[in-house]
Design a protein around this motif. Structure first.
Motif, PDB file in Angstrom:
ATOM      1  N   UNK A 144      10.095 -36.264 -59.531  1.00  0.00           N
ATOM      2  CA  UNK A 144      10.983 -37.365 -59.907  1.00  0.00           C
ATOM      3  C   UNK A 144      11.202 -38.334 -58.754  1.00  0.00           C
ATOM      4  N   UNK A 145      11.032 -37.872 -57.536  1.00  0.00           N
ATOM      5  CA  UNK A 145      11.235 -38.725 -56.359  1.00  0.00           C
ATOM      6  C   UNK A 145       9.949 -39.413 -55.947  1.00  0.00           C
ATOM      7  N   UNK A 146       8.826 -38.714 -56.052  1.00  0.00           N
ATOM      8  CA  UNK A 146       7.542 -39.243 -55.590  1.00  0.00           C
ATOM      9  C   UNK A 146       6.464 -38.884 -56.609  1.00  0.00           C
ATOM     10  N   UNK A 147       6.083 -39.856 -57.414  1.00  0.00           N
ATOM     11  CA  UNK A 147       5.088 -39.607 -58.459  1.00  0.00           C
ATOM     12  C   UNK A 147       3.686 -39.455 -57.884  1.00  0.00           C
ATOM     13  N   UNK A 148       3.482 -39.884 -56.641  1.00  0.00           N
ATOM     14  CA  UNK A 148       2.154 -39.751 -56.029  1.00  0.00           C
ATOM     15  C   UNK A 148       1.861 -38.318 -55.583  1.00  0.00           C
ATOM     16  N   UNK A 149       2.897 -37.471 -55.535  1.00  0.00           N
ATOM     17  CA  UNK A 149       2.790 -36.074 -55.123  1.00  0.00           C
ATOM     18  C   UNK A 149       2.406 -35.893 -53.656  1.00  0.00           C
ATOM     19  N   UNK A 150       2.457 -36.971 -52.877  1.00  0.00           N
ATOM     20  CA  UNK A 150       2.186 -36.828 -51.441  1.00  0.00           C
ATOM     21  C   UNK A 150       3.302 -36.045 -50.771  1.00  0.00           C
ATOM     22  N   UNK A 151       4.533 -36.222 -51.261  1.00  0.00           N
ATOM     23  CA  UNK A 151       5.665 -35.502 -50.693  1.00  0.00           C
ATOM     24  C   UNK A 151       5.558 -34.008 -50.964  1.00  0.00           C
ATOM     25  N   UNK A 152       5.060 -33.649 -52.149  1.00  0.00           N
ATOM     26  CA  UNK A 152       4.895 -32.231 -52.482  1.00  0.00           C
ATOM     27  C   UNK A 152       3.902 -31.561 -51.542  1.00  0.00           C
ATOM     28  N   UNK A 153       2.776 -32.231 -51.293  1.00  0.00           N
ATOM     29  CA  UNK A 153       1.782 -31.670 -50.385  1.00  0.00           C
ATOM     30  C   UNK A 153       2.295 -31.559 -48.970  1.00  0.00           C
ATOM     31  N   UNK A 154       3.064 -32.568 -48.535  1.00  0.00           N
ATOM     32  CA  UNK A 154       3.592 -32.561 -47.167  1.00  0.00           C
ATOM     33  C   UNK A 154       4.573 -31.404 -46.970  1.00  0.00           C
ATOM     34  N   UNK A 155       5.508 -31.220 -47.933  1.00  0.00           N
ATOM     35  CA  UNK A 155       6.496 -30.146 -47.812  1.00  0.00           C
ATOM     36  C   UNK A 155       5.820 -28.780 -47.911  1.00  0.00           C
ATOM     37  N   UNK A 156       4.844 -28.669 -48.805  1.00  0.00           N
ATOM     38  CA  UNK A 156       4.118 -27.407 -48.945  1.00  0.00           C
ATOM     39  C   UNK A 156       3.428 -27.022 -47.649  1.00  0.00           C
ATOM     40  N   UNK A 157       2.795 -27.993 -46.992  1.00  0.00           N
ATOM     41  CA  UNK A 157       2.098 -27.710 -45.739  1.00  0.00           C
ATOM     42  C   UNK A 157       3.092 -27.349 -44.645  1.00  0.00           C
ATOM     43  N   UNK A 158       4.254 -28.027 -44.621  1.00  0.00           N
ATOM     44  CA  UNK A 158       5.275 -27.713 -43.626  1.00  0.00           C
ATOM     45  C   UNK A 158       5.756 -26.278 -43.761  1.00  0.00           C
ATOM     46  N   UNK A 159       6.063 -25.882 -44.993  1.00  0.00           N
ATOM     47  CA  UNK A 159       6.573 -24.526 -45.187  1.00  0.00           C
ATOM     48  C   UNK A 159       5.506 -23.475 -44.939  1.00  0.00           C
ATOM     49  N   UNK A 160       4.253 -23.814 -45.206  1.00  0.00           N
ATOM     50  CA  UNK A 160       3.185 -22.853 -44.923  1.00  0.00           C
ATOM     51  C   UNK A 160       3.072 -22.607 -43.429  1.00  0.00           C
ATOM     52  N   UNK A 161       3.397 -23.647 -42.620  1.00  0.00           N
ATOM     53  CA  UNK A 161       3.382 -23.474 -41.177  1.00  0.00           C
ATOM     54  C   UNK A 161       4.501 -22.539 -40.723  1.00  0.00           C
ATOM     55  N   UNK A 162       5.583 -22.473 -41.540  1.00  0.00           N
ATOM     56  CA  UNK A 162       6.720 -21.638 -41.157  1.00  0.00           C
ATOM     57  C   UNK A 162       6.507 -20.169 -41.491  1.00  0.00           C
ATOM     58  N   UNK A 163       5.527 -19.875 -42.341  1.00  0.00           N
ATOM     59  CA  UNK A 163       5.321 -18.501 -42.777  1.00  0.00           C
ATOM     60  C   UNK A 163       4.490 -17.711 -41.772  1.00  0.00           C
ATOM     61  N   UNK A 164       4.686 -17.942 -40.513  1.00  0.00           N
ATOM     62  CA  UNK A 164       3.933 -17.231 -39.482  1.00  0.00           C
ATOM     63  C   UNK A 164       4.745 -16.083 -38.905  1.00  0.00           C
ATOM     64  N   UNK A 165       5.993 -15.944 -39.335  1.00  0.00           N
ATOM     65  CA  UNK A 165       6.862 -14.906 -38.805  1.00  0.00           C
ATOM     66  C   UNK A 165       6.952 -13.724 -39.761  1.00  0.00           C
ATOM     67  N   UNK A 166       7.209 -12.575 -39.185  1.00  0.00           N
ATOM     68  CA  UNK A 166       7.466 -11.373 -39.970  1.00  0.00           C
ATOM     69  C   UNK A 166       8.739 -10.714 -39.446  1.00  0.00           C
ATOM     70  N   UNK A 167       9.373  -9.929 -40.307  1.00  0.00           N
ATOM     71  CA  UNK A 167      10.589  -9.226 -39.922  1.00  0.00           C
ATOM     72  C   UNK A 167      10.248  -7.765 -39.669  1.00  0.00           C
TER      73      UNK A 167
END
Length: 482
Positions: A144-167
């Protein structure tokens, strides 16, 4: 004598009253944050930068590696809790990231998005595939905010970078190049620490880290965060102010005493400098609400210029006093000196006024401080110093030296053409042998230690931010807007 002392007392009483009132009304803050020196970005990027710095300015990061890293991690975490510093590591929600990055959508693109957008057919297929993934939280949250879906790809890539940690056993761990690190993220109890409190807290943390390093010799503990940069830059700024200001002041005072051989000369020169510093501080507090420490470091140049006003004024008053020693009263400044002092102030002020429009707040603060300070020093020289004329006498040795120097200048004036040619040849030769290099990199103003900078880079690498930053910096759209 009482009249002269009374005039000086009234002058400084007015300055102190004005400075105290303005300080109480404006309640300024002093900062050593290097980020505050950066030029203002485009409004959309400035909004993102503000959110980022506000979020991270009061956070610190620690990493532990080695055989006893877990014990060191737990002991340090317990010590932080005793100090009221809580350890935190929260992954941002997709909705929060959407709200944050929405104002500058299309400016930041994920790597797959950049690769597909180069070809129309390839991009259409890629876009339809993304659009059909309505079950994806990234697509549904940003569509609804970005119909081009560029924002979706950007946020997805950002969060994938965060999944490098383990507990592991309630410890946040990260594997990197065969080494396991125990990570600790902490939030400071006060979001806006004063400079002195930042220095004190950073020192306490470093002391505790040194204690743990001795107790666990096979463990490497690294730290980073704005707190430590602020503390190190503030300490360096205070050291430079004390060193350069003290050396300049002592050297100039020795010269003044050698010329006049009287305490009154040193006092008048000191009063002129004090008047300049107070006048500059008054106007700077009126114009700026937040003062950077580097402003005060560069403003020590005001000491030399202010004493220059007093020195020229006192030598002229002493000359006139010597010539009119038989008269009941002095004549004040000789003809032309007042005009020379005024022209000196105007030309210097015009030179510093060029910095008022500089994109760096630091330069504008220095300009305001120096111009206002010189105006206060000029007023003191013109209005107050003449009342002390009868106490000023130039020493015989300084008069003899000045005559010798005058003869040297007169001789140089006679041979000015060959002297100018010789100096020009020497200067041109030096420029050819070693050309002048200008470096306007703002990072040179940073006084953080190499150890802290290395720890900062190390933690950015562990967070996956180094590769991420280099990816986005190479984007033309981001460079153009910033």
């Amino acid at each position: 004598m009482k009249k002269r002392i009374g005039i000086v007392f009234i002058w400084f009483s007015g300055l102190i009253l004005l400075l105290t009132s303005i300080f109480w009304l404006t309640k300024p803050t002093f900062s050593a944050d290097m980020f505050s020196l950066l030029p203002k970005s485009h409004s959309q990027l400035a909004y993102g930068e503000q959110l980022f710095f506000e979020k991270n300015a009061h956070r610190v990061v620690f990493s532990f590696a080695g055989e006893q890293k877990n014990n060191a991690h737990d002991e340090f975490n317990n010590w932080l809790e005793q100090q009221g510093i809580t350890s935190t590591f929260n992954f941002p929600s997709i909705n929060a990231l959407t709200t944050t990055f929405a104002p500058y959508k299309y400016a930041l693109l994920s790597k797959p998005y950049k690769q597909k957008i180069a070809d129309k057919a390839s991009f259409e297929q890629f876009y339809l595939q993304q659009l059909n993934q309505l079950g994806s939280p990234f697509v549904s949250a940003t569509l609804s905010t970005d119909i081009s879906l560029s924002l979706a790809g950007f946020i997805s890539e950002n969060l994938s970078q965060s999944q490098v940690f383990t507990i592991k056993q309630n410890r946040l761990t990260r594997q990197y190049e065969g080494v396991e690190y125990a990570m600790l993220f902490a939030t400071l109890p006060e979001p806006n620490l004063s400079i002195n409190n930042a220095i004190s807290l950073a020192a306490k943390i470093k002391t505790q880290i040194n204690t743990l390093s001795k107790a666990h010799p096979n463990t490497t503990i690294s730290y980073s965060g704005v707190l430590f940069h602020t503390a190190e830059n503030a300490q360096q700024a205070k050291y430079e102010m004390s060193l350069f200001g003290g050396i300049s002041l002592m050297a100039l005072m020795v010269m003044v005493f050698w010329v006049f051989r009287a305490i009154s000369g040193i006092l008048l020169a000191s009063f002129t400098v004090l008047s300049a510093l107070m006048g500059g501080a008054i106007v700077m507090l009126l114009v700026f609400n937040s003062i950077h420490l580097l402003t005060l470091v560069f403003a020590v140049t005001l000491i030399g210029i202010a004493i220059d006003y007093a020195f020229h004024g006192m030598t002229d008053l002493a000359k006139v006093a010597n010539e009119t020693a038989q008269q009941a009263s002095s004549n004040g400044y000789s003809k032309g000196v007042k005009s020379a002092l005024l022209l000196s102030f105007i030309t210097t002020a015009l030179g510093y006024s060029c910095l008022l429009g500089a994109p760096l707040t630091l330069l504008a603060q220095v300009a305001v401080f120096v111009i206002a300070g010189l105006f206060s020093a000029w007023l003191f020289t013109v209005l107050i110093l003449p009342f002390w004329q009868q106490t000023l006498r130039v020493s015989t040795s300084s008069l003899l030296l000045s005559k010798k120097i005058t003869r040297v200048f007169l001789y140089c004036n006679k041979i000015k053409k060959p002297l100018f040619i010789a100096l020009s040849i020497v200067l041109a030769s030096l420029l050819i042998l070693k050309p002048i290099e200008f470096n306007d990199d703002i990072r040179l103003l940073n006084a953080s230690s190499e150890q802290l900078m290395a720890s900062e880079k190390k933690h950015l690498t562990l967070l996956g931010a180094v590769d991420l930053c280099s990816t986005y910096i190479n984007q033309p759209t981001l460079v153009a807007t910033s």
